[in-house]
Design a protein around this motif. Structure first.
Motif, PDB file in Angstrom:
ATOM      1  N   ALA A 251       0.835  -1.206   0.000  1.00  0.00           N
ATOM      2  CA  ALA A 251       0.000   0.000   0.000  1.00  0.00           C
ATOM      3  C   ALA A 251       0.869   1.255   0.000  1.00  0.00           C
ATOM      4  N   ALA A 252       1.955   1.229   0.768  1.00  0.00           N
ATOM      5  CA  ALA A 252       2.869   2.375   0.809  1.00  0.00           C
ATOM      6  C   ALA A 252       3.526   2.601  -0.544  1.00  0.00           C
ATOM      7  N   PHE A 253       3.920   1.521  -1.199  1.00  0.00           N
ATOM      8  CA  PHE A 253       4.533   1.600  -2.528  1.00  0.00           C
ATOM      9  C   PHE A 253       3.553   2.252  -3.502  1.00  0.00           C
TER      10      PHE A 253
ATOM     11  N   PHE B 197       2.061  11.220  -0.239  1.00  0.00           N
ATOM     12  CA  PHE B 197       3.370  10.948   0.357  1.00  0.00           C
ATOM     13  C   PHE B 197       3.259  10.769   1.869  1.00  0.00           C
ATOM     14  N   LYS B 198       2.441  11.590   2.517  1.00  0.00           N
ATOM     15  CA  LYS B 198       2.249  11.448   3.970  1.00  0.00           C
ATOM     16  C   LYS B 198       1.610  10.093   4.284  1.00  0.00           C
ATOM     17  N   ARG B 199       0.660   9.677   3.446  1.00  0.00           N
ATOM     18  CA  ARG B 199       0.026   8.365   3.643  1.00  0.00           C
ATOM     19  C   ARG B 199       1.060   7.257   3.443  1.00  0.00           C
ATOM     20  N   ALA B 200       1.925   7.412   2.448  1.00  0.00           N
ATOM     21  CA  ALA B 200       2.990   6.426   2.217  1.00  0.00           C
ATOM     22  C   ALA B 200       3.912   6.347   3.433  1.00  0.00           C
TER      23      ALA B 200
ATOM     24  N   PHE C 261       3.181   7.067   6.580  1.00  0.00           N
ATOM     25  CA  PHE C 261       2.452   6.384   7.648  1.00  0.00           C
ATOM     26  C   PHE C 261       2.431   4.875   7.421  1.00  0.00           C
ATOM     27  N   LEU C 262       2.134   4.469   6.192  1.00  0.00           N
ATOM     28  CA  LEU C 262       2.050   3.035   5.885  1.00  0.00           C
ATOM     29  C   LEU C 262       3.414   2.358   5.995  1.00  0.00           C
ATOM     30  N   ARG C 263       4.462   3.051   5.588  1.00  0.00           N
ATOM     31  CA  ARG C 263       5.805   2.481   5.731  1.00  0.00           C
ATOM     32  C   ARG C 263       6.156   2.311   7.190  1.00  0.00           C
ATOM     33  N   GLN C 264       5.778   3.263   8.021  1.00  0.00           N
ATOM     34  CA  GLN C 264       6.014   3.116   9.458  1.00  0.00           C
ATOM     35  C   GLN C 264       5.179   1.965  10.005  1.00  0.00           C
ATOM     36  N   GLN C 265       3.950   1.849   9.538  1.00  0.00           N
ATOM     37  CA  GLN C 265       3.064   0.747   9.939  1.00  0.00           C
ATOM     38  C   GLN C 265       3.688  -0.604   9.573  1.00  0.00           C
TER      39      GLN C 265
END
Length: 175
Positions: free
Chosen positions: A113-115, A137-140, A142-146
């Protein structure tokens, strides 16, 4: 081997070692495994061979549908959309990435999802929609941190957020 040297702060495109990319492309030849096809798509794209990149990306989506997992298919669709982005087919790329991001998040595949969100942000960035680029980008991020991505691997997303902020300010000042 990492072919990416850095990212262009104005375009967010990868700055690559072109000779290493060309050499790797030659090494891959016409292998038809899904990993080889996906790697060829990316290499062709960053080398500017967009017609061939599109053909190989379409082939990778077909192979992923027939022989891959759902995650494989989503990854292939993201790369296909990134080729569309480079070809300035922004509407098609945006729609594909929105669909992939939604499906990946629904499955809790945070890294996929981040990708998708990172590439969606790049589509918006190319469209000069810096507000939506920043959101993606902010969502990416967050998802990468997730997904548990180590902090040192978040650099490209942080660079993208900064670039969207900077370009958004420049655009609003100019108008």
């Amino acid at each position: 081997m990492n072919f990416i040297r850095s990212y262009d702060p104005e375009t967010l495109r990868e700055i690559v070692d072109e000779s290493a990319c060309a050499e790797r492309l030659e090494d891959l030849g016409v292998q038809r495994s899904l990993p080889a096809l996906l790697e060829r798509v990316w290499l062709l794209k960053v080398l500017g061979e967009l017609e061939e990149a599109l053909e190989v990306s379409e082939q990778s989506v077909r192979v992923a549908r027939m022989a891959g997992t759902r995650k494989d298919l989503l990854r292939a669709r993201i790369l296909h959309a990134s080729v569309q982005q480079y070809r300035e087919q922004f509407g098609a790329a945006e729609q594909e990435l929105l669909t992939v991001a939604e499906e990946a998040e629904g499955q809790e595949w945070w890294a996929v999802a981040a990708f998708a969100q990172q590439h969606l942000g790049r589509v918006y960035f190319d469209m000069e929609d810096f507000g939506d680029a920043r959101k993606a980008f902010k969502r990416a991020l967050f998802l990468r941190q997730q997904a548990g991505t180590p902090d040192d691997q978040l650099e490209s997303t942080l660079l993208a957020i900064d670039a969207a902020d900077r370009r958004g300010v420049e655009t609003s000042v100019a108008s």
